[in-house]
Design a protein around this motif. Structure first.
Motif, PDB file in Angstrom:
ATOM      1  N   TYR A   1      17.230   3.438  -1.247  1.00 36.37           N
ATOM      2  CA  TYR A   1      16.655   2.914  -2.484  1.00 36.37           C
ATOM      3  C   TYR A   1      17.415   3.443  -3.694  1.00 36.37           C
ATOM      4  O   TYR A   1      17.803   2.686  -4.575  1.00 36.37           O
ATOM      5  CB  TYR A   1      15.179   3.289  -2.579  1.00 36.37           C
ATOM      6  N   SER A   2      17.641   4.735  -3.733  1.00 38.64           N
ATOM      7  CA  SER A   2      18.220   5.354  -4.927  1.00 38.64           C
ATOM      8  C   SER A   2      19.685   5.733  -4.759  1.00 38.64           C
ATOM      9  O   SER A   2      20.316   6.172  -5.702  1.00 38.64           O
ATOM     10  CB  SER A   2      17.417   6.608  -5.298  1.00 38.64           C
ATOM     11  N   GLY A   3      20.229   5.545  -3.561  1.00 37.37           N
ATOM     12  CA  GLY A   3      21.576   6.020  -3.284  1.00 37.37           C
ATOM     13  C   GLY A   3      22.684   5.040  -3.611  1.00 37.37           C
ATOM     14  O   GLY A   3      22.458   3.913  -4.042  1.00 37.37           O
ATOM     15  N   TRP A   4      23.878   5.520  -3.379  1.00 40.08           N
ATOM     16  CA  TRP A   4      25.106   4.754  -3.604  1.00 40.08           C
ATOM     17  C   TRP A   4      25.887   4.770  -2.299  1.00 40.08           C
ATOM     18  O   TRP A   4      25.340   5.063  -1.249  1.00 40.08           O
ATOM     19  CB  TRP A   4      25.868   5.355  -4.788  1.00 40.08           C
ATOM     20  N   VAL A   5      27.154   4.474  -2.316  1.00 39.36           N
ATOM     21  CA  VAL A   5      27.967   4.356  -1.108  1.00 39.36           C
ATOM     22  C   VAL A   5      27.828   5.575  -0.191  1.00 39.36           C
ATOM     23  O   VAL A   5      27.599   5.412   1.012  1.00 39.36           O
ATOM     24  CB  VAL A   5      29.438   4.048  -1.451  1.00 39.36           C
ATOM     25  N   PRO A   6      27.937   6.806  -0.692  1.00 38.56           N
ATOM     26  CA  PRO A   6      27.827   7.957   0.238  1.00 38.56           C
ATOM     27  C   PRO A   6      26.516   7.985   1.014  1.00 38.56           C
ATOM     28  O   PRO A   6      26.506   8.300   2.208  1.00 38.56           O
ATOM     29  CB  PRO A   6      27.961   9.177  -0.677  1.00 38.56           C
ATOM     30  N   GLN A   7      25.409   7.648   0.369  1.00 39.27           N
ATOM     31  CA  GLN A   7      24.114   7.660   1.053  1.00 39.27           C
ATOM     32  C   GLN A   7      24.010   6.511   2.055  1.00 39.27           C
ATOM     33  O   GLN A   7      23.426   6.674   3.130  1.00 39.27           O
ATOM     34  CB  GLN A   7      22.977   7.595   0.031  1.00 39.27           C
ATOM     35  N   MET A   8      24.575   5.361   1.713  1.00 34.26           N
ATOM     36  CA  MET A   8      24.583   4.232   2.649  1.00 34.26           C
ATOM     37  C   MET A   8      25.388   4.587   3.894  1.00 34.26           C
ATOM     38  O   MET A   8      24.960   4.342   5.026  1.00 34.26           O
ATOM     39  CB  MET A   8      25.176   2.972   1.999  1.00 34.26           C
ATOM     40  N   VAL A   9      26.563   5.158   3.681  1.00 29.10           N
ATOM     41  CA  VAL A   9      27.429   5.522   4.802  1.00 29.10           C
ATOM     42  C   VAL A   9      26.765   6.610   5.643  1.00 29.10           C
ATOM     43  O   VAL A   9      26.810   6.566   6.876  1.00 29.10           O
ATOM     44  CB  VAL A   9      28.825   5.952   4.308  1.00 29.10           C
ATOM     45  N   GLU A  10      26.111   7.551   4.996  1.00 30.67           N
ATOM     46  CA  GLU A  10      25.410   8.609   5.734  1.00 30.67           C
ATOM     47  C   GLU A  10      24.329   8.005   6.640  1.00 30.67           C
ATOM     48  O   GLU A  10      24.146   8.442   7.779  1.00 30.67           O
ATOM     49  CB  GLU A  10      24.790   9.608   4.765  1.00 30.67           C
ATOM     50  N   ALA A  11      23.629   7.008   6.144  1.00 31.91           N
ATOM     51  CA  ALA A  11      22.614   6.330   6.970  1.00 31.91           C
ATOM     52  C   ALA A  11      23.270   5.658   8.170  1.00 31.91           C
ATOM     53  O   ALA A  11      22.753   5.734   9.295  1.00 31.91           O
ATOM     54  CB  ALA A  11      21.850   5.309   6.138  1.00 31.91           C
ATOM     55  N   LEU A  12      24.402   5.009   7.952  1.00 31.76           N
ATOM     56  CA  LEU A  12      25.128   4.390   9.067  1.00 31.76           C
ATOM     57  C   LEU A  12      25.576   5.450  10.070  1.00 31.76           C
ATOM     58  O   LEU A  12      25.468   5.265  11.281  1.00 31.76           O
ATOM     59  CB  LEU A  12      26.343   3.616   8.548  1.00 31.76           C
ATOM     60  N   GLN A  13      26.107   6.558   9.553  1.00 31.97           N
ATOM     61  CA  GLN A  13      26.629   7.619  10.422  1.00 31.97           C
ATOM     62  C   GLN A  13      25.545   8.277  11.266  1.00 31.97           C
ATOM     63  O   GLN A  13      25.843   8.857  12.299  1.00 31.97           O
ATOM     64  CB  GLN A  13      27.344   8.685   9.587  1.00 31.97           C
ATOM     65  N   SER A  14      24.301   8.168  10.851  1.00 28.74           N
ATOM     66  CA  SER A  14      23.210   8.779  11.620  1.00 28.74           C
ATOM     67  C   SER A  14      22.665   7.852  12.707  1.00 28.74           C
ATOM     68  O   SER A  14      21.746   8.219  13.441  1.00 28.74           O
ATOM     69  CB  SER A  14      22.083   9.210  10.683  1.00 28.74           C
ATOM     70  N   THR A  15      23.244   6.660  12.812  1.00 31.88           N
ATOM     71  CA  THR A  15      22.782   5.680  13.792  1.00 31.88           C
ATOM     72  C   THR A  15      23.264   6.040  15.190  1.00 31.88           C
ATOM     73  O   THR A  15      24.410   6.446  15.388  1.00 31.88           O
ATOM     74  CB  THR A  15      23.286   4.274  13.400  1.00 31.88           C
ATOM     75  N   ASP A  16      22.392   5.877  16.156  1.00 30.90           N
ATOM     76  CA  ASP A  16      22.721   6.138  17.559  1.00 30.90           C
ATOM     77  C   ASP A  16      23.770   5.136  18.033  1.00 30.90           C
ATOM     78  O   ASP A  16      23.701   3.948  17.717  1.00 30.90           O
ATOM     79  CB  ASP A  16      21.443   5.996  18.401  1.00 30.90           C
ATOM     80  N   ASP A  17      24.720   5.593  18.804  1.00 30.82           N
ATOM     81  CA  ASP A  17      25.811   4.731  19.267  1.00 30.82           C
ATOM     82  C   ASP A  17      25.363   3.636  20.235  1.00 30.82           C
ATOM     83  O   ASP A  17      26.120   2.705  20.504  1.00 30.82           O
ATOM     84  CB  ASP A  17      26.926   5.560  19.907  1.00 30.82           C
ATOM     85  N   ASP A  18      24.140   3.715  20.734  1.00 30.43           N
ATOM     86  CA  ASP A  18      23.623   2.634  21.580  1.00 30.43           C
ATOM     87  C   ASP A  18      23.327   1.375  20.759  1.00 30.43           C
ATOM     88  O   ASP A  18      23.192   0.286  21.317  1.00 30.43           O
ATOM     89  CB  ASP A  18      22.343   3.072  22.296  1.00 30.43           C
ATOM     90  N   VAL A  19      23.223   1.529  19.447  1.00 26.64           N
ATOM     91  CA  VAL A  19      22.942   0.397  18.554  1.00 26.64           C
ATOM     92  C   VAL A  19      24.246  -0.338  18.265  1.00 26.64           C
ATOM     93  O   VAL A  19      25.168   0.218  17.684  1.00 26.64           O
ATOM     94  CB  VAL A  19      22.290   0.874  17.241  1.00 26.64           C
ATOM     95  N   THR A  20      24.306  -1.589  18.699  1.00 31.31           N
ATOM     96  CA  THR A  20      25.503  -2.403  18.457  1.00 31.31           C
ATOM     97  C   THR A  20      25.275  -3.472  17.394  1.00 31.31           C
ATOM     98  O   THR A  20      26.238  -4.027  16.873  1.00 31.31           O
ATOM     99  CB  THR A  20      25.991  -3.084  19.751  1.00 31.31           C
ATOM    100  N   HIS A  21      24.016  -3.766  17.079  1.00 29.38           N
ATOM    101  CA  HIS A  21      23.669  -4.755  16.050  1.00 29.38           C
ATOM    102  C   HIS A  21      22.705  -4.101  15.067  1.00 29.38           C
ATOM    103  O   HIS A  21      21.533  -3.886  15.391  1.00 29.38           O
ATOM    104  CB  HIS A  21      23.033  -6.001  16.669  1.00 29.38           C
TER     105      HIS A  21
END
Length: 148
Positions: A62-82
């Protein structure tokens, strides 16, 4: 006061869910801003598309920018492909453009750099571990906006 979706926003979310389902694209996880309107967007997209994926609601989206978006992506489990990310402009388009690397469709990348319209979607492809995603490592392969 909590901002909710207007009638057009609800229609757009329904359109997105239906479009994704027609394309045979079903998210395994949704990363969603904690804002009321993005939560509502996800509920409508999921219902319209018939998706039963879990959602993670995040204040950082909600309040973040690119670094926070990327951090959210980086915390995703590798089993998630979509993965579906529902956030706010201009952070979402800036993140998509930042992730775009070699092999990206240049015309689509140009459109994304100019910002996504309401309910617009950038489609990216990435084949590595989510924890390793960095700048210029994904490919933008598509762009869509709700049909009128």
């Amino acid at each position: 006061m909590t901002r909710r979706l207007c009638e057009e926003g609800r229609w757009q979310a329904e359109s997105v869910g239906g479009d994704l389902a027609r394309l045979g694209w079903s998210p395994q996880l949704a990363l969603v801003s904690s804002a009321a309107r993005t939560r509502e967007t996800w509920e409508i997209v999921a219902r319209a598309g018939g998706f039963d994926a879990p959602a993670v609601f995040s204040e950082d989206l909600y309040s973040g920018w690119v670094p926070q978006m990327v951090e959210a992506l980086q915390s995703t489990d590798d089993d998630v492909t979509h993965l579906l990310l529902i956030g706010h402009e201009p952070a979402v388009s800036a993140t998509a453009a930042w992730l775009a690397g070699p092999g990206s469709d240049e015309a689509t990348l140009s459109r994304v750099r100019n910002g996504l319209p309401t309910a617009g979607r950038a489609v990216l492809s990435y084949s590595g571990s989510w924890s390793d995603i960095r700048a210029a490592q994904a490919q933008i392969t598509g762009f869509a906006k709700p049909r009128l």
